[in-house]
Design a protein around this motif. Structure first.
Motif, PDB file in Angstrom:
ATOM      1  N   GLN A  71      35.334   1.802  73.417  1.00 25.88           N
ATOM      2  CA  GLN A  71      36.341   0.954  73.424  1.00 25.88           C
ATOM      3  C   GLN A  71      35.778  -0.485  73.053  1.00 25.88           C
ATOM      4  O   GLN A  71      36.260  -1.310  72.244  1.00 25.88           O
ATOM      5  CB  GLN A  71      37.554   1.054  74.289  1.00 25.88           C
ATOM      6  N   PRO A 129      33.212  -2.154  69.505  1.00 29.71           N
ATOM      7  CA  PRO A 129      33.487  -3.075  68.243  1.00 29.71           C
ATOM      8  C   PRO A 129      33.425  -4.468  68.600  1.00 29.71           C
ATOM      9  O   PRO A 129      33.161  -5.246  67.951  1.00 29.71           O
ATOM     10  CB  PRO A 129      35.043  -2.607  67.989  1.00 29.71           C
ATOM     11  N   ARG A 130      33.487  -5.016  70.159  1.00 29.00           N
ATOM     12  CA  ARG A 130      33.467  -6.274  70.462  1.00 29.00           C
ATOM     13  C   ARG A 130      31.867  -6.495  70.589  1.00 29.00           C
ATOM     14  O   ARG A 130      31.417  -7.646  70.437  1.00 29.00           O
ATOM     15  CB  ARG A 130      34.351  -6.579  71.724  1.00 29.00           C
ATOM     16  N   ALA A 148      42.508  -1.214  74.072  1.00 32.71           N
ATOM     17  CA  ALA A 148      43.134  -0.787  72.820  1.00 32.71           C
ATOM     18  C   ALA A 148      42.593  -1.561  71.683  1.00 32.71           C
ATOM     19  O   ALA A 148      42.379  -1.084  70.517  1.00 32.71           O
ATOM     20  CB  ALA A 148      44.513  -0.722  72.819  1.00 32.71           C
ATOM     21  N   ASP A 149      42.078  -3.108  71.815  1.00 32.90           N
ATOM     22  CA  ASP A 149      41.744  -3.935  70.793  1.00 32.90           C
ATOM     23  C   ASP A 149      40.681  -4.800  71.232  1.00 32.90           C
ATOM     24  O   ASP A 149      40.983  -6.002  71.208  1.00 32.90           O
ATOM     25  CB  ASP A 149      43.177  -4.559  70.091  1.00 32.90           C
ATOM     26  N   THR A 150      39.734  -4.392  71.662  1.00 26.02           N
ATOM     27  CA  THR A 150      38.383  -5.065  72.451  1.00 26.02           C
ATOM     28  C   THR A 150      37.892  -6.113  71.453  1.00 26.02           C
ATOM     29  O   THR A 150      37.505  -7.288  71.837  1.00 26.02           O
ATOM     30  CB  THR A 150      37.401  -4.509  73.090  1.00 26.02           C
ATOM     31  N   ALA A 151      38.199  -5.989  70.224  1.00 30.23           N
ATOM     32  CA  ALA A 151      37.578  -6.980  69.050  1.00 30.23           C
ATOM     33  C   ALA A 151      38.075  -8.164  69.314  1.00 30.23           C
ATOM     34  O   ALA A 151      37.530  -9.298  68.596  1.00 30.23           O
ATOM     35  CB  ALA A 151      37.729  -6.280  67.643  1.00 30.23           C
ATOM     36  N   ARG A 152      39.351  -8.066  69.804  1.00 30.13           N
ATOM     37  CA  ARG A 152      40.086  -9.619  69.836  1.00 30.13           C
ATOM     38  C   ARG A 152      39.749 -10.249  71.207  1.00 30.13           C
ATOM     39  O   ARG A 152      40.307 -11.349  71.117  1.00 30.13           O
ATOM     40  CB  ARG A 152      41.667  -9.315  69.689  1.00 30.13           C
ATOM     41  N   ARG A 158      42.307   4.942  76.322  1.00 31.98           N
ATOM     42  CA  ARG A 158      42.047   4.157  75.281  1.00 31.98           C
ATOM     43  C   ARG A 158      43.194   3.340  74.822  1.00 31.98           C
ATOM     44  O   ARG A 158      42.928   2.048  74.058  1.00 31.98           O
ATOM     45  CB  ARG A 158      41.839   4.993  73.939  1.00 31.98           C
TER      46      ARG A 158
END
Length: 242
Positions: A153, A156-157, A22-26, A16
Motif C-alpha cells: 500500500q 505507490p508513495r 487506502a490511498d498513500t499516494a496522497r 488495505r
C-alpha cells in the motif's frame, strides 16, 4: 481450508481499505515521514516478537522455520553485512528522513501500545493447549502477511522516490513487500514456497489439518482477528482529527 483462505483474504482487504493505507499516494511529505518514523519502532520489535514466540513454540518444525526467518534479519557472521534494520534506515534516508529526524523521533503512546499489544498477543497464544497453531498463525499474519500488505500500500508513495535511473534502489521496503507476502493459498502451499508467509503456512496447514477442524479453525480466525486489530490501531493514530 478454502474457507479459512477466504476469511484471511477478507481481513487483508479490510487492512488495505484502512483510510491511511487506502490511498498513500496522497500522503504529504511530513505525513509520510511520521508514518515511517513510527513504523520503524514497530519494525524494531519484530525480532524480539519472534524470539518470544520461539520461547513458547513446542513443535520442532515450527521452531526450525521461525529460527531461519529470525536469522535472516542479521545476514553474515562477520559484521560486514548490514542487518535488515540498517537497510530500512538507508531506505528512509533516501525517502527524505534526515539523520536529525531519526535521532529526535520517539515512539508515540499509540506506537508503544501496538508493540506491547503484539507481545501480549504472542504471550497469551502461548498459554493455550494449541499454542503452536496459534503462534504460527500470529507470526505469519501479524509478522509477515500484514507487513507485506502495508508495504504494498505504501509503495505507490515511496516507490518513485526509491527509483533512480529506472532502477529500484530499495533495500528494505520492496524486498520485504515480496518475501513477506502470501503468495499461495493455505490450501495449496507447498515445500517449494519461498516467501516467509508461505514457509510458515506449510507447517500451519499441517497443524490445522491434524487438529479438530472446528476448534482449529476458530483458533486461527481468533488470532488473525486479534492481529489485524493490533495493526489497525497503529494506523488509526494517523487518521485526521475531526
Amino acid at each position: 481450508m478454502e474457507a479459512l483462505d477466504a476469511f484471511e483474504d477478507d481481513l487483508i482487504a479490510r487492512y488495505r481499505a484502512h483510510p491511511v493505507l487506502a490511498d498513500t499516494a496522497r500522503l504529504s511529505d511530513d505525513g509520510l515521514k511520521q508514518i515511517l518514523l513510527q513504523r520503524r519502532f514497530v519494525s524494531l520489535a519484530f525480532t524480539p516478537a519472534y524470539d518470544l514466540a520461539i520461547d513458547l513454540l513446542r513443535d520442532n518444525e515450527a521452531l526450525r522455520i521461525a529460527r531461519v526467518i529470525l536469522r535472516e534479519e542479521y545476514p553474515g557472521g562477520t559484521g560486514t553485512t548490514r542487518s535488515h534494520r540498517e537497510d530500512m534506515i538507508e531506505d528512509m534516508l533516501r525517502l527524505g528522513v534526515s539523520r536529525d529526524e531519526l535521532a529526535a523521533s520517539r515512539p508515540t503512546p499509540a506506537t508503544l501500545e501496538a508493540v506491547t499489544a503484539a507481545f501480549t498477543l504472542i504471550a497469551e497464544a502461548g498459554e493455550h493447549e494449541d499454542a503452536d497453531l496459534r503462534l504460527l498463525t500470529i507470526l505469519r499474519f501479524w509478522g509477515e502477511i500484514l507487513v507485506s500488505t502495508e508495504y504494498v500500500q505504501l509503495w505507490p508513495r515511496i516507490g518513485p522516490l526509491l527509483t533512480e535511473d529506472g532502477r529500484n534502489r530499495s533495500r528494505f521496503y520492496y524486498p520485504h513487500l515480496l518475501h513477506d507476502a502470501k503468495a499461495h493459498p493455505l490450501a495449496t502451499v507447498s515445500l517449494r514456497s519461498t516467501t516467509h508467509a508461505d514457509k510458515l503456512a506449510h507447517r500451519l496447514h499441517s497443524l490445522l489439518t491434524c487438529a479438530e477442524p472446528g476448534a482449529a479453525a476458530a483458533a486461527f480466525r481468533a488470532e488473525e482477528e486479534r492481529s489485524l486489530a493490533v495493526k489497525t490501531r497503529f494506523y488509526d493514530q494517523f487518521l485526521p482529527v475531526s
